[in-house]
Design a protein around this motif. Structure first.
Motif, PDB file in Angstrom:
ATOM      1  N   ARG A   1       5.988  -7.949  -7.254  1.00 47.81           N
ATOM      2  CA  ARG A   1       7.170  -8.137  -7.042  1.00 47.81           C
ATOM      3  C   ARG A   1       8.230  -7.040  -7.253  1.00 47.81           C
ATOM      4  NH1 ARG A   1       5.490 -11.896  -4.330  1.00 47.81           N
ATOM      5  NH2 ARG A   1       5.253 -13.467  -5.224  1.00 47.81           N
ATOM      6  N   GLY A   2       8.769  -6.175  -6.480  1.00 49.34           N
ATOM      7  CA  GLY A   2       9.775  -5.196  -6.188  1.00 49.34           C
ATOM      8  C   GLY A   2       9.923  -4.167  -5.336  1.00 49.34           C
ATOM      9  N   PRO A   3      10.629  -2.965  -5.180  1.00 49.15           N
ATOM     10  CA  PRO A   3      10.661  -2.812  -4.114  1.00 49.15           C
ATOM     11  C   PRO A   3       9.646  -1.668  -4.054  1.00 49.15           C
ATOM     12  CG  PRO A   3      12.585  -3.177  -5.254  1.00 49.15           C
ATOM     13  CD  PRO A   3      11.693  -3.468  -6.369  1.00 49.15           C
ATOM     14  N   ALA A   4       9.223  -1.229  -3.709  1.00 52.05           N
ATOM     15  CA  ALA A   4       8.320  -0.537  -3.109  1.00 52.05           C
ATOM     16  C   ALA A   4       8.595   0.945  -3.439  1.00 52.05           C
ATOM     17  CB  ALA A   4       8.021   0.051  -1.473  1.00 52.05           C
ATOM     18  N   ALA A   5       9.316   1.311  -3.629  1.00 54.42           N
ATOM     19  CA  ALA A   5       9.863   2.676  -3.465  1.00 54.42           C
ATOM     20  C   ALA A   5       9.943   3.078  -5.137  1.00 54.42           C
ATOM     21  CB  ALA A   5      11.038   3.428  -3.328  1.00 54.42           C
ATOM     22  N   GLU A   6      10.019   2.116  -6.212  1.00 52.31           N
ATOM     23  CA  GLU A   6       9.762   1.930  -7.450  1.00 52.31           C
ATOM     24  C   GLU A   6       8.705   1.702  -7.779  1.00 52.31           C
ATOM     25  OE1 GLU A   6      12.739  -1.072  -9.358  1.00 52.31           O
ATOM     26  OE2 GLU A   6      14.033   0.359  -7.857  1.00 52.31           O
ATOM     27  N   ILE A   7       8.178   0.631  -7.318  1.00 51.28           N
ATOM     28  CA  ILE A   7       6.356   0.452  -7.552  1.00 51.28           C
ATOM     29  C   ILE A   7       5.223   0.974  -7.558  1.00 51.28           C
ATOM     30  CG2 ILE A   7       4.647  -1.823  -7.025  1.00 51.28           C
ATOM     31  CD1 ILE A   7       6.861  -4.427  -6.959  1.00 51.28           C
ATOM     32  N   LEU A   8       5.362   1.697  -5.433  1.00 50.55           N
ATOM     33  CA  LEU A   8       4.099   2.310  -5.891  1.00 50.55           C
ATOM     34  C   LEU A   8       4.219   3.537  -6.169  1.00 50.55           C
ATOM     35  CD1 LEU A   8       4.459   1.762  -1.530  1.00 50.55           C
ATOM     36  CD2 LEU A   8       2.830   0.852  -3.472  1.00 50.55           C
ATOM     37  N   PRO A   9       5.177   4.336  -6.918  1.00 52.13           N
ATOM     38  CA  PRO A   9       4.797   5.505  -7.453  1.00 52.13           C
ATOM     39  C   PRO A   9       4.116   5.524  -8.712  1.00 52.13           C
ATOM     40  CG  PRO A   9       7.093   6.030  -5.993  1.00 52.13           C
ATOM     41  CD  PRO A   9       6.720   4.497  -6.052  1.00 52.13           C
ATOM     42  N   ALA A  10       4.623   4.383  -9.288  1.00 53.02           N
ATOM     43  CA  ALA A  10       4.277   4.038 -10.379  1.00 53.02           C
ATOM     44  C   ALA A  10       2.707   3.932 -10.640  1.00 53.02           C
ATOM     45  CB  ALA A  10       5.404   2.451 -11.575  1.00 53.02           C
ATOM     46  N   LEU A  11       2.415   2.700  -9.523  1.00 48.77           N
ATOM     47  CA  LEU A  11       1.344   2.287  -9.697  1.00 48.77           C
ATOM     48  C   LEU A  11       0.024   3.572  -9.208  1.00 48.77           C
ATOM     49  CD1 LEU A  11      -0.713   0.277  -8.879  1.00 48.77           C
ATOM     50  CD2 LEU A  11      -0.125  -0.034  -6.392  1.00 48.77           C
ATOM     51  N   VAL A  12       1.007   4.487  -8.636  1.00 55.91           N
ATOM     52  CA  VAL A  12      -0.202   5.407  -7.916  1.00 55.91           C
ATOM     53  C   VAL A  12      -0.525   6.760  -9.083  1.00 55.91           C
ATOM     54  CG1 VAL A  12      -0.241   7.838  -6.724  1.00 55.91           C
ATOM     55  CG2 VAL A  12      -0.061   5.338  -5.175  1.00 55.91           C
ATOM     56  N   ALA A  13       1.016   7.126  -9.777  1.00 51.16           N
ATOM     57  CA  ALA A  13       0.738   7.332 -10.754  1.00 51.16           C
ATOM     58  C   ALA A  13      -0.673   6.623 -11.776  1.00 51.16           C
ATOM     59  CB  ALA A  13       1.783   7.827 -11.897  1.00 51.16           C
ATOM     60  N   ALA A  14      -0.309   5.686 -12.429  1.00 50.82           N
ATOM     61  CA  ALA A  14      -1.171   4.637 -13.127  1.00 50.82           C
ATOM     62  C   ALA A  14      -2.898   5.127 -12.924  1.00 50.82           C
ATOM     63  CB  ALA A  14      -0.627   3.573 -13.701  1.00 50.82           C
ATOM     64  N   ALA A  15      -2.723   4.789 -11.526  1.00 42.62           N
ATOM     65  CA  ALA A  15      -3.876   4.746 -10.712  1.00 42.62           C
ATOM     66  C   ALA A  15      -4.815   6.334 -11.234  1.00 42.62           C
ATOM     67  CB  ALA A  15      -4.066   4.440  -9.303  1.00 42.62           C
ATOM     68  N   TRP A  16      -4.738   7.213 -11.028  1.00 41.44           N
ATOM     69  CA  TRP A  16      -4.825   8.561 -11.318  1.00 41.44           C
ATOM     70  C   TRP A  16      -4.813   9.133 -12.462  1.00 41.44           C
ATOM     71  CZ3 TRP A  16      -4.260   6.434  -6.075  1.00 41.44           C
ATOM     72  CH2 TRP A  16      -5.181   6.596  -4.808  1.00 41.44           C
ATOM     73  N   GLU A  17      -3.977   8.834 -12.569  1.00 39.66           N
ATOM     74  CA  GLU A  17      -4.319   8.797 -14.098  1.00 39.66           C
ATOM     75  C   GLU A  17      -5.213   8.384 -15.568  1.00 39.66           C
ATOM     76  OE1 GLU A  17      -0.414   7.189 -16.528  1.00 39.66           O
ATOM     77  OE2 GLU A  17       0.900   9.220 -15.246  1.00 39.66           O
ATOM     78  N   GLU A  18      -5.547   6.725 -15.077  1.00 38.25           N
ATOM     79  CA  GLU A  18      -7.221   6.188 -15.245  1.00 38.25           C
ATOM     80  C   GLU A  18      -7.833   6.807 -14.879  1.00 38.25           C
ATOM     81  OE1 GLU A  18      -6.469   2.046 -15.794  1.00 38.25           O
ATOM     82  OE2 GLU A  18      -4.336   1.662 -15.884  1.00 38.25           O
ATOM     83  N   THR A  19      -7.646   7.056 -13.777  1.00 39.45           N
ATOM     84  CA  THR A  19      -9.706   7.523 -13.037  1.00 39.45           C
ATOM     85  C   THR A  19     -10.006   9.421 -13.681  1.00 39.45           C
ATOM     86  OG1 THR A  19      -8.646   8.083 -11.306  1.00 39.45           O
ATOM     87  CG2 THR A  19      -9.495   6.492 -11.426  1.00 39.45           C
ATOM     88  N   ASP A  20      -8.259  10.039 -14.299  1.00 41.23           N
ATOM     89  CA  ASP A  20      -8.823  11.092 -14.364  1.00 41.23           C
ATOM     90  C   ASP A  20      -8.916  11.321 -16.248  1.00 41.23           C
ATOM     91  OD1 ASP A  20      -8.175  12.577 -11.887  1.00 41.23           O
ATOM     92  OD2 ASP A  20      -6.232  12.644 -11.995  1.00 41.23           O
ATOM     93  N   GLY A  21      -8.654  10.078 -16.445  1.00 43.15           N
ATOM     94  CA  GLY A  21      -8.824   9.833 -18.004  1.00 43.15           C
ATOM     95  C   GLY A  21      -7.853  10.455 -18.625  1.00 43.15           C
TER      96      GLY A  21
END
Length: 262
Positions: free
Chosen positions: A242-262
């Motif tokens: 729940r929340g605006p795309a402009a807030e949630i998506l950048p955080a989601l993308v950063a977390a997604a590839w921080e995790e896969t990048d180690g």
């Protein structure tokens, strides 16, 4: 709880091989682009949007309909992609295989850097000739094209196709028209084959486009919804953020590839 959901969504997104991002009016609204029915203000407020958005209306009064769409196109041209659009473009550069499917008729995904977005409802920036099965239009005068900045309420005669002299119409899907076959086929194929589908800023009620997340879910994909409000897709989505795309998506993308990048 929300942080836990974002982390789980990030794990799923970062590990997916095929990602579909399905967007609706909400993400463009965050850039100041009015929704279809909200784009009747000032001198246009006396009109019914549904009555301007038909082939019958265009042929009955092409100057009126073209004027409204040129005004809408000018407003979109002044809008800027928001961080949600930029995050979606980043998914395209990080995911192994990604497809953006949008219900929006603006070009904000393209200006954010997304390539090959599927526009289910057409685009304000792809006018086409009314003849010859709707081939893409060319303009004799560049001032007749998307760069024009018409005044609110102004009636504008549509340009003529430089190839055949037929009228040029807006390149959007009007009421009573089928979705573009190539776009719909591509969207269904992408939804059927994806591992994760992100549904962003869509009401989930405009069909047949609203079927795309449901097709993905039935095909075994995980549907993640990003929306400030509950929608009919709540029961389809495995995760609702729940929340605006402009807030949630950048955080989601950063977390997604921080995790896969180690």
């Amino acid at each position: 709880m929300e942080d836990v959901l974002v982390r789980r969504a990030a794990q799923l997104l970062g590990s997916a091989r095929r990602v579909v991002v399905f967007t609706g009016a909400g993400i463009s609204a965050e850039s100041g682009v009015p929704t279809f029915r909200d784009d009747l203000t000032g001198l246009w407020a006396r009109f019914d949007a549904a009555r301007l958005a038909t082939a019958e209306a265009f042929h009955a009064d092409p100057d009126l309909v073209w004027g409204w769409y040129e005004w809408r196109r000018a407003r979109v041209s002044r809008a800027q992609p928001n961080p949600g659009h930029l995050a979606i473009a980043a998914i395209g550069s990080r995911a192994v295989d990604s497809t953006v499917i949008t219900q929006n008729v603006d070009d904000l995904h393209e200006r954010a850097g997304t390539r090959g977005a599927i526009h289910l409802h057409g685009s304000l920036f792809t006018p086409r000739c009314v003849a010859a099965a709707g081939h893409p239009a060319t303009f004799e005068d560049p001032s007749d094209g998307p760069a024009a900045q018409p005044d609110e309420g102004r009636r504008i005669p549509p340009p003529r196709c430089a190839s055949c002299a037929a009228l040029v119409r807006p390149g959007v899907v009007w009421f009573g028209e089928a979705l573009p076959e190539t776009a719909l086929t591509g969207a269904v194929e992408a939804a059927t084959a994806c591992d994760v589908l992100l549904a962003v800023g869509t009401s989930g009620v405009v069909y047949p486009a609203a079927e795309i997340p449901r097709i993905a879910a039935r095909s075994g994909a995980t549907v993640i919804q990003v929306n400030p409000q509950p929608t009919p897709l709540d029961t389809v989505a495995a995760i609702n953020l729940r929340g605006p795309a402009a807030e949630i998506l950048p955080a989601l993308v950063a977390a997604a590839w921080e995790e896969t990048d180690g």
